[in-house]
Motif scaffolding. Structure first.
Motif, mmCIF file in Angstrom:
data_model
loop_
_atom_site.group_PDB
_atom_site.id
_atom_site.type_symbol
_atom_site.label_atom_id
_atom_site.label_comp_id
_atom_site.label_asym_id
_atom_site.label_seq_id
_atom_site.Cartn_x
_atom_site.Cartn_y
_atom_site.Cartn_z
ATOM 1 N N VAL A 68 6.284 4.235 7.975
ATOM 2 C CA VAL A 68 4.935 3.716 8.241
ATOM 3 C C VAL A 68 4.818 3.205 9.663
ATOM 4 O O VAL A 68 3.798 3.420 10.332
ATOM 5 N N ARG A 69 5.874 2.550 10.168
ATOM 6 C CA ARG A 69 5.825 2.026 11.541
ATOM 7 C C ARG A 69 5.710 3.162 12.554
ATOM 8 O O ARG A 69 4.977 3.058 13.542
ATOM 9 N N LEU A 70 6.436 4.257 12.312
ATOM 10 C CA LEU A 70 6.320 5.412 13.191
ATOM 11 C C LEU A 70 4.914 5.999 13.113
ATOM 12 O O LEU A 70 4.337 6.410 14.126
ATOM 13 N N GLY A 71 4.348 6.021 11.903
ATOM 14 C CA GLY A 71 2.984 6.527 11.735
ATOM 15 C C GLY A 71 1.971 5.713 12.513
ATOM 16 O O GLY A 71 1.080 6.267 13.173
ATOM 17 N N THR A 98 2.585 3.912 15.161
ATOM 18 C CA THR A 98 2.822 4.162 16.580
ATOM 19 C C THR A 98 2.183 5.467 17.028
ATOM 20 O O THR A 98 1.515 5.529 18.063
ATOM 21 N N ALA A 99 2.393 6.527 16.244
ATOM 22 C CA ALA A 99 1.788 7.823 16.574
ATOM 23 C C ALA A 99 0.273 7.730 16.543
ATOM 24 O O ALA A 99 -0.420 8.315 17.386
ATOM 25 N N TRP A 100 -0.257 6.963 15.574
ATOM 26 C CA TRP A 100 -1.709 6.783 15.479
ATOM 27 C C TRP A 100 -2.251 6.085 16.720
ATOM 28 O O TRP A 100 -3.291 6.480 17.264
ATOM 29 N N LEU A 101 -1.566 5.047 17.177
ATOM 30 C CA LEU A 101 -2.023 4.307 18.354
ATOM 31 C C LEU A 101 -2.044 5.202 19.593
ATOM 32 O O LEU A 101 -2.991 5.155 20.394
ATOM 33 N N ALA A 102 -1.008 6.022 19.750
ATOM 34 C CA ALA A 102 -0.959 6.925 20.899
ATOM 35 C C ALA A 102 -2.099 7.934 20.831
ATOM 36 O O ALA A 102 -2.767 8.209 21.837
ATOM 37 N N ALA A 103 -2.332 8.484 19.641
ATOM 38 C CA ALA A 103 -3.417 9.449 19.483
ATOM 39 C C ALA A 103 -4.774 8.791 19.669
ATOM 40 O O ALA A 103 -5.688 9.365 20.281
ATOM 41 N N ALA A 104 -4.924 7.569 19.163
ATOM 42 C CA ALA A 104 -6.202 6.867 19.278
ATOM 43 C C ALA A 104 -6.544 6.560 20.725
ATOM 44 O O ALA A 104 -7.716 6.621 21.125
ATOM 45 N N ALA A 105 -5.530 6.222 21.527
ATOM 46 C CA ALA A 105 -5.777 5.949 22.949
ATOM 47 C C ALA A 105 -6.374 7.166 23.635
ATOM 48 O O ALA A 105 -7.194 7.036 24.549
ATOM 49 N N MET A 126 0.843 -1.187 0.000
ATOM 50 C CA MET A 126 0.000 0.000 0.000
ATOM 51 C C MET A 126 0.890 1.253 0.000
ATOM 52 O O MET A 126 1.933 1.273 0.642
ATOM 53 N N SER A 127 0.471 2.279 -0.704
ATOM 54 C CA SER A 127 1.238 3.513 -0.762
ATOM 55 C C SER A 127 1.141 4.276 0.553
ATOM 56 O O SER A 127 0.250 4.020 1.375
ATOM 57 N N THR A 128 2.061 5.231 0.732
ATOM 58 C CA THR A 128 2.037 6.053 1.944
ATOM 59 C C THR A 128 0.719 6.823 2.047
ATOM 60 O O THR A 128 0.124 6.904 3.129
ATOM 61 N N LEU A 129 0.266 7.378 0.929
ATOM 62 C CA LEU A 129 -1.016 8.099 0.939
ATOM 63 C C LEU A 129 -2.151 7.157 1.325
ATOM 64 O O LEU A 129 -3.063 7.547 2.065
ATOM 65 N N GLY A 130 -2.090 5.912 0.862
ATOM 66 C CA GLY A 130 -3.116 4.942 1.226
ATOM 67 C C GLY A 130 -3.155 4.692 2.717
ATOM 68 O O GLY A 130 -4.238 4.626 3.325
ATOM 69 N N TYR A 131 -1.967 4.565 3.341
ATOM 70 C CA TYR A 131 -1.913 4.388 4.792
ATOM 71 C C TYR A 131 -2.481 5.610 5.518
ATOM 72 O O TYR A 131 -3.212 5.471 6.512
ATOM 73 N N ILE A 132 -2.139 6.792 5.029
ATOM 74 C CA ILE A 132 -2.622 8.024 5.667
ATOM 75 C C ILE A 132 -4.147 8.088 5.629
ATOM 76 O O ILE A 132 -4.800 8.411 6.626
ATOM 77 N N VAL A 155 0.081 13.241 12.456
ATOM 78 C CA VAL A 155 0.205 11.803 12.231
ATOM 79 C C VAL A 155 0.564 11.524 10.774
ATOM 80 O O VAL A 155 1.360 10.629 10.476
ATOM 81 N N GLY A 156 -0.008 12.310 9.860
ATOM 82 C CA GLY A 156 0.348 12.164 8.453
ATOM 83 C C GLY A 156 1.831 12.382 8.222
ATOM 84 O O GLY A 156 2.465 11.670 7.432
ATOM 85 N N ALA A 157 2.414 13.368 8.920
ATOM 86 C CA ALA A 157 3.841 13.644 8.783
ATOM 87 C C ALA A 157 4.682 12.462 9.261
ATOM 88 O O ALA A 157 5.731 12.159 8.680
ATOM 89 N N THR A 158 4.238 11.781 10.300
ATOM 90 C CA THR A 158 4.999 10.619 10.785
ATOM 91 C C THR A 158 4.931 9.459 9.796
ATOM 92 O O THR A 158 5.901 8.726 9.635
ATOM 93 N N PHE A 159 3.794 9.299 9.109
ATOM 94 C CA PHE A 159 3.699 8.262 8.086
ATOM 95 C C PHE A 159 4.650 8.545 6.928
ATOM 96 O O PHE A 159 5.184 7.621 6.301
#
Length: 243
Positions: free
Chosen positions: A130-133, A135-142, A1-7, A122-126
Protein backbone atom coordinates in the motif's frame (compact mmCIF):
# COMPACT_ATOMS: atom_id res chain seq x y z
CA UNK A 1 -9.23 -1.06 4.44
CA UNK A 2 -8.77 -3.79 1.84
CA UNK A 3 -6.34 -3.50 -1.05
CA UNK A 4 -9.25 -3.20 -3.49
CA UNK A 5 -10.66 -0.41 -1.32
CA UNK A 6 -7.39 1.51 -1.55
CA UNK A 7 -7.28 1.01 -5.32
CA UNK A 8 -10.81 2.34 -5.75
CA UNK A 9 -10.36 5.21 -3.28
CA UNK A 10 -7.12 6.49 -4.79
CA UNK A 11 -8.42 5.82 -8.29
CA UNK A 12 -11.43 8.05 -7.72
CA UNK A 13 -9.17 10.67 -6.10
CA UNK A 14 -7.06 10.69 -9.27
CA UNK A 15 -10.21 11.15 -11.35
CA UNK A 16 -11.14 14.20 -9.29
CA UNK A 17 -7.85 15.81 -10.31
CA UNK A 18 -9.45 16.27 -13.74
CA UNK A 19 -11.42 19.09 -12.11
CA UNK A 20 -8.13 20.94 -11.58
CA UNK A 21 -8.68 22.33 -15.05
CA UNK A 22 -11.17 24.77 -13.55
CA UNK A 23 -8.21 26.56 -11.96
CA UNK A 24 -7.47 28.01 -15.39
CA UNK A 25 -10.71 29.98 -15.04
CA UNK A 26 -9.80 31.39 -11.62
CA UNK A 27 -6.22 32.47 -12.32
CA UNK A 28 -5.11 35.30 -14.52
CA UNK A 29 -3.23 34.17 -17.62
CA UNK A 30 0.04 35.75 -16.52
CA UNK A 31 -0.19 34.00 -13.13
CA UNK A 32 -1.02 30.70 -14.81
CA UNK A 33 1.93 31.06 -17.18
CA UNK A 34 4.27 31.57 -14.22
CA UNK A 35 2.93 28.54 -12.33
CA UNK A 36 2.41 25.95 -15.03
CA UNK A 37 5.97 25.17 -16.11
CA UNK A 38 7.36 25.01 -12.55
CA UNK A 39 4.55 22.54 -11.85
CA UNK A 40 5.62 20.57 -14.93
CA UNK A 41 9.22 20.57 -13.64
CA UNK A 42 8.09 19.32 -10.22
CA UNK A 43 6.02 16.62 -11.90
CA UNK A 44 9.02 15.51 -13.97
CA UNK A 45 11.13 15.20 -10.82
CA UNK A 46 8.37 13.28 -9.03
CA UNK A 47 7.95 10.79 -11.87
CA UNK A 48 11.69 10.20 -12.22
CA UNK A 49 12.13 9.99 -8.45
CA UNK A 50 9.23 7.59 -8.12
CA UNK A 51 10.75 5.30 -10.74
CA UNK A 52 14.34 5.45 -9.43
CA UNK A 53 13.79 5.46 -5.68
CA UNK A 54 10.71 3.28 -5.30
CA UNK A 55 9.49 1.28 -8.27
CA UNK A 56 12.79 -0.08 -9.60
CA UNK A 57 14.11 -1.13 -6.14
CA UNK A 58 10.77 -2.80 -5.39
CA UNK A 59 10.88 -4.62 -8.73
CA UNK A 60 14.34 -5.95 -7.89
CA UNK A 61 13.09 -7.09 -4.47
CA UNK A 62 10.11 -8.91 -5.97
CA UNK A 63 11.62 -10.27 -9.19
CA UNK A 64 15.30 -10.46 -8.27
CA UNK A 65 18.11 -8.47 -9.84
CA UNK A 66 17.54 -10.20 -13.15
CA UNK A 67 17.53 -9.06 -16.75
CA UNK A 68 13.73 -9.45 -16.75
CA UNK A 69 13.34 -6.38 -14.54
CA UNK A 70 15.28 -4.21 -16.95
CA UNK A 71 13.61 -5.71 -20.00
CA UNK A 72 10.22 -4.72 -18.60
CA UNK A 73 11.65 -1.31 -17.69
CA UNK A 74 12.86 -0.84 -21.27
CA UNK A 75 9.55 -2.14 -22.60
CA UNK A 76 7.65 0.47 -20.59
CA UNK A 77 9.91 3.20 -21.92
CA UNK A 78 9.78 2.26 -25.62
CA UNK A 79 6.05 1.43 -25.52
CA UNK A 80 5.23 4.98 -24.55
CA UNK A 81 7.65 6.27 -27.17
CA UNK A 82 5.75 4.22 -29.74
CA UNK A 83 2.40 5.53 -28.52
CA UNK A 84 3.61 9.08 -28.89
CA UNK A 85 5.36 8.52 -32.22
CA UNK A 86 2.61 6.62 -33.99
CA UNK A 87 -0.57 7.74 -32.22
CA UNK A 88 0.52 11.36 -31.73
CA UNK A 89 -0.20 10.95 -28.03
CA UNK A 90 1.52 13.96 -26.49
CA UNK A 91 1.01 15.38 -23.02
CA UNK A 92 0.56 19.03 -23.91
CA UNK A 93 0.72 21.64 -21.17
CA UNK A 94 0.18 24.63 -23.43
CA UNK A 95 -2.69 26.97 -22.60
CA UNK A 96 -2.72 29.09 -25.73
CA UNK A 97 -5.85 29.15 -27.93
CA UNK A 98 -5.97 27.79 -31.44
CA UNK A 99 -6.73 24.06 -31.14
CA UNK A 100 -9.21 22.73 -33.70
CA UNK A 101 -12.31 20.96 -32.46
CA UNK A 102 -11.46 17.50 -33.92
CA UNK A 103 -8.24 17.55 -31.89
CA UNK A 104 -10.23 17.90 -28.68
CA UNK A 105 -11.92 14.53 -29.24
CA UNK A 106 -8.54 12.91 -29.82
CA UNK A 107 -7.29 14.45 -26.57
CA UNK A 108 -10.21 12.96 -24.63
CA UNK A 109 -9.69 9.52 -26.19
CA UNK A 110 -5.93 9.61 -25.60
CA UNK A 111 -6.44 10.77 -22.00
CA UNK A 112 -8.93 7.97 -21.39
CA UNK A 113 -6.41 5.40 -22.64
CA UNK A 114 -3.58 7.02 -20.71
CA UNK A 115 -5.62 7.01 -17.50
CA UNK A 116 -6.67 3.38 -18.01
CA UNK A 117 -3.05 2.26 -18.35
CA UNK A 118 -1.98 4.51 -15.47
CA UNK A 119 -4.68 3.01 -13.27
CA UNK A 120 -3.43 -0.48 -14.07
CA UNK A 121 0.15 0.49 -13.19
CA UNK A 122 -0.73 2.18 -9.92
CA UNK A 123 -3.15 -0.62 -9.06
CA UNK A 124 -0.31 -3.13 -9.50
CA UNK A 125 1.84 -1.20 -7.02
CA UNK A 126 -0.96 -1.26 -4.44
CA UNK A 127 -1.09 -5.05 -4.81
CA UNK A 128 2.56 -5.26 -3.78
CA UNK A 129 2.45 -2.75 -0.92
CA UNK A 130 0.00 0.00 0.00
CA UNK A 131 2.85 2.41 0.79
CA UNK A 132 4.36 1.81 -2.64
CA UNK A 133 0.93 2.37 -4.17
CA UNK A 134 0.53 5.71 -2.40
CA UNK A 135 4.02 6.75 -3.54
CA UNK A 136 3.30 5.84 -7.16
CA UNK A 137 -0.05 7.64 -6.90
CA UNK A 138 1.61 10.82 -5.61
CA UNK A 139 4.14 10.80 -8.45
CA UNK A 140 1.40 10.27 -11.03
CA UNK A 141 -0.84 12.89 -9.42
CA UNK A 142 1.92 15.51 -9.58
CA UNK A 143 1.94 14.99 -13.34
CA UNK A 144 -1.84 14.96 -13.73
CA UNK A 145 -2.44 18.45 -12.28
CA UNK A 146 -0.58 20.45 -14.98
CA UNK A 147 -1.71 17.99 -17.66
CA UNK A 148 -5.39 18.39 -16.78
CA UNK A 149 -5.05 22.17 -16.62
CA UNK A 150 -3.54 22.19 -20.10
CA UNK A 151 -6.11 19.75 -21.49
CA UNK A 152 -9.01 21.75 -20.07
CA UNK A 153 -7.70 24.93 -21.67
CA UNK A 154 -7.34 23.17 -25.03
CA UNK A 155 -10.92 21.84 -24.85
CA UNK A 156 -12.34 25.27 -24.04
CA UNK A 157 -10.32 26.95 -26.78
CA UNK A 158 -11.39 24.18 -29.14
CA UNK A 159 -15.06 25.09 -28.78
CA UNK A 160 -16.28 23.23 -25.70
CA UNK A 161 -18.28 24.96 -22.98
CA UNK A 162 -16.55 25.21 -19.62
CA UNK A 163 -19.02 22.80 -17.99
CA UNK A 164 -18.79 20.39 -20.92
CA UNK A 165 -14.99 20.43 -20.85
CA UNK A 166 -14.92 19.69 -17.12
CA UNK A 167 -17.55 16.94 -17.37
CA UNK A 168 -16.01 15.02 -20.28
CA UNK A 169 -12.50 15.48 -18.93
CA UNK A 170 -13.74 13.94 -15.69
CA UNK A 171 -15.39 11.06 -17.58
CA UNK A 172 -12.12 10.28 -19.37
CA UNK A 173 -10.38 10.30 -15.96
CA UNK A 174 -12.75 7.63 -14.61
CA UNK A 175 -10.85 5.07 -16.66
CA UNK A 176 -8.08 5.37 -14.01
CA UNK A 177 -10.00 3.53 -11.25
CA UNK A 178 -11.29 1.14 -13.92
CA UNK A 179 -7.69 0.23 -14.78
CA UNK A 180 -6.95 -0.43 -11.11
CA UNK A 181 -10.00 -2.69 -10.75
CA UNK A 182 -9.07 -4.61 -13.91
CA UNK A 183 -5.52 -5.32 -12.71
CA UNK A 184 -6.87 -6.34 -9.30
CA UNK A 185 -9.19 -8.85 -10.98
CA UNK A 186 -6.37 -10.11 -13.22
CA UNK A 187 -4.07 -10.60 -10.22
CA UNK A 188 -6.14 -13.57 -9.08
CA UNK A 189 -4.99 -15.57 -12.11
CA UNK A 190 -1.68 -14.04 -13.24
CA UNK A 191 1.40 -12.51 -11.61
CA UNK A 192 1.18 -8.75 -12.20
CA UNK A 193 4.55 -7.86 -10.64
CA UNK A 194 5.96 -7.17 -14.13
CA UNK A 195 3.70 -4.11 -14.35
CA UNK A 196 5.79 -2.29 -11.75
CA UNK A 197 9.06 -2.09 -13.79
CA UNK A 198 6.92 -1.52 -16.89
CA UNK A 199 5.30 1.43 -15.10
CA UNK A 200 8.73 2.68 -14.01
CA UNK A 201 9.72 2.82 -17.68
CA UNK A 202 6.53 4.77 -18.36
CA UNK A 203 7.34 7.22 -15.55
CA UNK A 204 10.90 7.69 -16.82
CA UNK A 205 9.72 8.31 -20.36
CA UNK A 206 7.06 10.87 -19.45
CA UNK A 207 9.40 12.66 -17.05
CA UNK A 208 12.52 12.70 -19.21
CA UNK A 209 11.17 12.73 -22.76
CA UNK A 210 7.84 14.51 -22.41
CA UNK A 211 8.17 16.98 -19.56
CA UNK A 212 11.84 17.97 -19.34
CA UNK A 213 11.92 19.23 -22.96
CA UNK A 214 9.05 21.60 -22.11
CA UNK A 215 11.04 23.24 -19.31
CA UNK A 216 14.20 23.58 -21.42
CA UNK A 217 12.71 26.03 -23.91
CA UNK A 218 13.49 29.16 -21.92
CA UNK A 219 16.81 31.00 -22.37
CA UNK A 220 16.32 33.09 -19.23
CA UNK A 221 18.75 32.12 -16.44
CA UNK A 222 16.34 32.82 -13.59
CA UNK A 223 13.54 30.83 -15.22
CA UNK A 224 15.85 27.90 -15.92
CA UNK A 225 17.07 27.98 -12.31
CA UNK A 226 13.49 27.89 -11.01
CA UNK A 227 12.70 24.92 -13.24
CA UNK A 228 15.87 23.09 -12.20
CA UNK A 229 15.22 23.64 -8.50
CA UNK A 230 11.58 22.54 -8.71
CA UNK A 231 12.60 19.41 -10.63
CA UNK A 232 15.11 18.58 -7.87
CA UNK A 233 12.40 19.29 -5.30
CA UNK A 234 10.12 16.74 -6.95
CA UNK A 235 12.88 14.12 -6.82
CA UNK A 236 13.74 15.00 -3.23
CA UNK A 237 10.13 14.62 -2.06
CA UNK A 238 10.02 11.10 -3.49
CA UNK A 239 13.40 10.28 -1.95
CA UNK A 240 12.20 11.45 1.48
CA UNK A 241 9.07 9.34 1.14
CA UNK A 242 11.34 6.29 1.01
CA UNK A 243 12.65 6.88 4.51
Amino acid sequence: MSTLGYIILFGLAMSLIALAGSLTLLLKQEVLDKLLLPMVAFAAGSLIGGALFHMIPTSVDKMGNSVAVYLWLAAGFVTFLALEQFLHWHHSHETQPGAREPLTYLILIADGLHNLIGGMFVGATFLIDVRLGVTAWLAAAAHEVPQEMGDFAILVHGGWSQKGALFFNFLSALTFPLGGILVYAASTTIDVNFLVPFAAGNFLYIGAADLIPEIKKSHDLQTNLIHFVTLLAGMMVLLLLRT
